[in-house]
Design a protein around this motif. Structure first.
Motif, mmCIF file in Angstrom:
data_model
loop_
_atom_site.group_PDB
_atom_site.id
_atom_site.type_symbol
_atom_site.label_atom_id
_atom_site.label_comp_id
_atom_site.label_asym_id
_atom_site.label_seq_id
_atom_site.Cartn_x
_atom_site.Cartn_y
_atom_site.Cartn_z
ATOM 1 N N GLU A 111 1.067 -1.052 0.139
ATOM 2 C CA GLU A 111 -0.127 0.092 0.009
ATOM 3 C C GLU A 111 1.193 1.606 0.032
ATOM 4 O O GLU A 111 0.841 2.378 -0.843
ATOM 5 C CB GLU A 111 -0.776 -0.153 1.472
ATOM 6 C CG GLU A 111 -1.972 1.347 1.550
ATOM 7 C CD GLU A 111 -3.137 0.909 2.455
ATOM 8 O OE1 GLU A 111 -2.919 2.664 2.979
ATOM 9 O OE2 GLU A 111 -3.299 0.414 2.375
ATOM 10 N N LYS A 112 1.606 1.108 0.555
ATOM 11 C CA LYS A 112 2.637 2.645 1.406
ATOM 12 C C LYS A 112 3.667 2.561 1.589
ATOM 13 O O LYS A 112 3.831 1.159 2.559
ATOM 14 C CB LYS A 112 1.837 3.326 1.322
ATOM 15 C CG LYS A 112 0.981 3.297 2.755
ATOM 16 C CD LYS A 112 0.621 4.464 3.503
ATOM 17 C CE LYS A 112 -0.426 4.651 4.987
ATOM 18 N NZ LYS A 112 -1.095 5.496 5.090
ATOM 19 N N LEU A 113 5.290 3.145 1.770
ATOM 20 C CA LEU A 113 6.517 3.153 2.899
ATOM 21 C C LEU A 113 6.319 3.963 3.639
ATOM 22 O O LEU A 113 6.016 5.491 3.399
ATOM 23 C CB LEU A 113 7.293 3.086 1.728
ATOM 24 C CG LEU A 113 8.399 3.149 1.923
ATOM 25 C CD1 LEU A 113 8.694 1.360 2.639
ATOM 26 C CD2 LEU A 113 9.559 2.637 1.177
ATOM 27 N N ILE A 114 6.943 3.917 4.827
ATOM 28 C CA ILE A 114 6.571 4.632 5.808
ATOM 29 C C ILE A 114 8.084 4.906 5.875
ATOM 30 O O ILE A 114 8.832 3.433 6.044
ATOM 31 C CB ILE A 114 6.341 3.847 7.135
ATOM 32 C CG1 ILE A 114 4.438 4.152 6.789
ATOM 33 C CG2 ILE A 114 5.993 5.241 8.470
ATOM 34 C CD1 ILE A 114 3.849 5.692 7.132
ATOM 35 N N ILE A 115 8.174 5.824 5.933
ATOM 36 C CA ILE A 115 9.846 5.850 6.280
ATOM 37 C C ILE A 115 10.321 6.773 8.257
ATOM 38 O O ILE A 115 9.709 8.369 8.347
ATOM 39 C CB ILE A 115 10.270 6.613 5.362
ATOM 40 C CG1 ILE A 115 10.426 5.961 4.286
ATOM 41 C CG2 ILE A 115 11.743 6.272 5.907
ATOM 42 C CD1 ILE A 115 11.514 6.568 3.272
ATOM 43 N N ARG A 116 10.483 6.693 8.502
ATOM 44 C CA ARG A 116 10.328 7.300 9.646
ATOM 45 C C ARG A 116 11.693 7.910 9.797
ATOM 46 O O ARG A 116 12.239 8.342 9.687
ATOM 47 C CB ARG A 116 11.066 5.778 11.487
ATOM 48 C CG ARG A 116 9.860 4.434 11.618
ATOM 49 C CD ARG A 116 10.204 3.434 11.950
ATOM 50 N NE ARG A 116 10.218 3.874 14.201
ATOM 51 C CZ ARG A 116 11.552 4.089 14.253
ATOM 52 N NH1 ARG A 116 12.293 3.991 13.989
ATOM 53 N NH2 ARG A 116 10.721 4.689 16.137
ATOM 54 N N PRO A 117 11.822 8.736 11.037
ATOM 55 C CA PRO A 117 12.951 10.192 10.939
ATOM 56 C C PRO A 117 14.712 9.140 11.345
ATOM 57 O O PRO A 117 14.732 10.030 11.334
ATOM 58 C CB PRO A 117 11.882 11.136 11.493
ATOM 59 C CG PRO A 117 11.428 10.625 13.506
ATOM 60 C CD PRO A 117 11.055 8.758 11.827
#
Length: 402
Positions: free
Chosen positions: A173-179
């Protein structure tokens, strides 16, 4: 945090929200300048060795004093006792909640609510890639430190800041990139070696592509996942990762089959879990993982592991890039020797139609840009022909072995 959906990127540099294209047209001037800088990321602390999980209380106690521990049933069964003993010894309270198998928005929301109800201040993810990815997103929304305990070496998820989210139908669905990357990664090789050998082999499949994707991104001046350019050390580590697996992978598999943790196994686990993860974020992704995104949307591939699909996709990658014959032959032989896929049939796509393969390619191109991360234009037809050529070469290799 970055959220990648299709070709747009939502990013929060300096606490503000901007929408930007790949070329960063809408980013503020200060952030554009930052893209030109060398930026690397790593987990704050990486610990690997026999019995490493027994130290989790010691290292977690400086991150928080009440933990949400989440992982799959098998992962928790092989590590929960050691985790509990270590937490009690270091006065860390904890609540355990079983991960339900897929890193979806529904599952993440459920775990976040449990964390809030229990007022936890650190999140612990235990298990394989999906459990670890879910823990990353949960810790982000709870605004807590993050510790990860991989119990298999099947992917390079443990050390990265990224976390893909899937639909309830198991498609990307989508890609999360943490800080930031995880605060702590604990890898107990005595636990890794007890897992089915298929997982270690899949980890090798995920790792062999690392230098090829890193070199493609470097040549095409791609901005890495941390928002900067890749340094020489990052490229060196990417090469070490792939070369180590290609050189020692067969021997490491034999060690795992015998249940022996030796120097070779430790070296290959380090390459699969640490070096592969750090390298892809610091250098970038290209064709091998680009193919993967499209393949995950096909029902025919659902029974295959991430690293198994990436392993075959790597073969198509080096075919499309026209690497020297000796390099191509070496990678094909390695995949055959350890049991990684060398044909489309080996990832459930026997006699796959042109229409089906093109569907996967176009699906990937609509979701991420990795298939374009090459120093030359890449068309859908080129991607399709590379799959067919790799499939043919794999079939020829198998026919010569029998």
């Amino acid at each position: 945090m970055l959220v990648i959906t299709g070709y747009s990127v939502l990013c929060c540099p300096m606490g503000r929200l901007f929408t930007a294209t790949k070329m960063c047209e809408d980013w503020p001037r200060s952030f554009k300048i930052a893209q030109m800088s060398l930026i690397t990321g790593n987990p704050s602390k990486y610990i690997q060795g026999v019995g490493a999980v027994k130290e989790i209380g010691k290292y977690t106690s400086v991150l928080g004093n009440k933990a949400l521990v989440t992982g799959g049933r098998t992962a928790l069964s092989v590590s929960q006792e050691a985790i509990g003993e270590s937490f009690r010894a270091h006065k860390v309270e904890y609540v355990v909640e079983r991960f339900r198998g897929e890193s979806t928005r529904t599952e993440i929301d459920r775990l976040v609510n449990i964390g809030r109800e229990n007022k936890v201040n650190v999140v612990i993810g235990v298990g394989g890639g999906k459990a670890l990815d879910a823990a990353k997103v949960v810790s982000f929304y709870l605004e807590t430190p993050l510790a990860l305990v991989p119990t298999i070496a099947a992917t390079d998820a443990a050390c990265s800041a990224q976390a893909p989210i899937y639909t309830d139908e198991h498609t990307f669905e989508k890609l999360i990139i943490r800080p930031k990357n995880p605060d702590l990664v604990l890898v107990s090789t005595d636990v890794i070696v007890k897992a089915p050998v298929r997982f270690l082999v899949a980890g090798m499949g995920d790792a062999i592509c690392t230098k090829f994707e890193a070199e493609a991104c470097r040549k095409s001046s791609i901005i890495n996942f941390h928002g900067g350019s890749a340094g020489e050390s990052a490229l060196w580590l990417a090469r070490w990762c792939s070369d180590t697996v290609l050189e020692y992978g067969v021997e490491a598999k034999k060690s795992a089959e015998q249940g022996v943790v030796d120097e070779v196994l430790e070296k290959v686990v380090e390459a699969c879990v640490y070096a592969s993860s750090v390298s892809f974020e610091n250098c970038g992704l290209s064709l091998a993982h680009g193919y993967l995104v499209g393949f995950t949307g096909l029902k025919e591939t659902q029974q295959y592991l991430h690293g198994e699909i990436v392993g075959f996709s790597t073969l198509a990658h080096i075919v499309l890039e026209e690497h020297p014959k000796e390099v191509v032959d070496k990678v094909f032989r390695f995949c055959y020797s350890v049991g990684l896929p060398v044909r489309l049939a080996d990832i459930g796509l026997k006699d796959a139609s042109r229409e089906l393969l093109m569907k996967a390619i176009e699906d990937s191109r609509s979701k991420i840009e990795w298939l374009h991360n090459e120093p030359f234009p890449v068309t859908s037809e080129m991607l399709y022909e590379a799959l067919i050529t790799a499939d043919r070469m794999g079939s020829e290799l198998l026919s010569r072995q029998h």
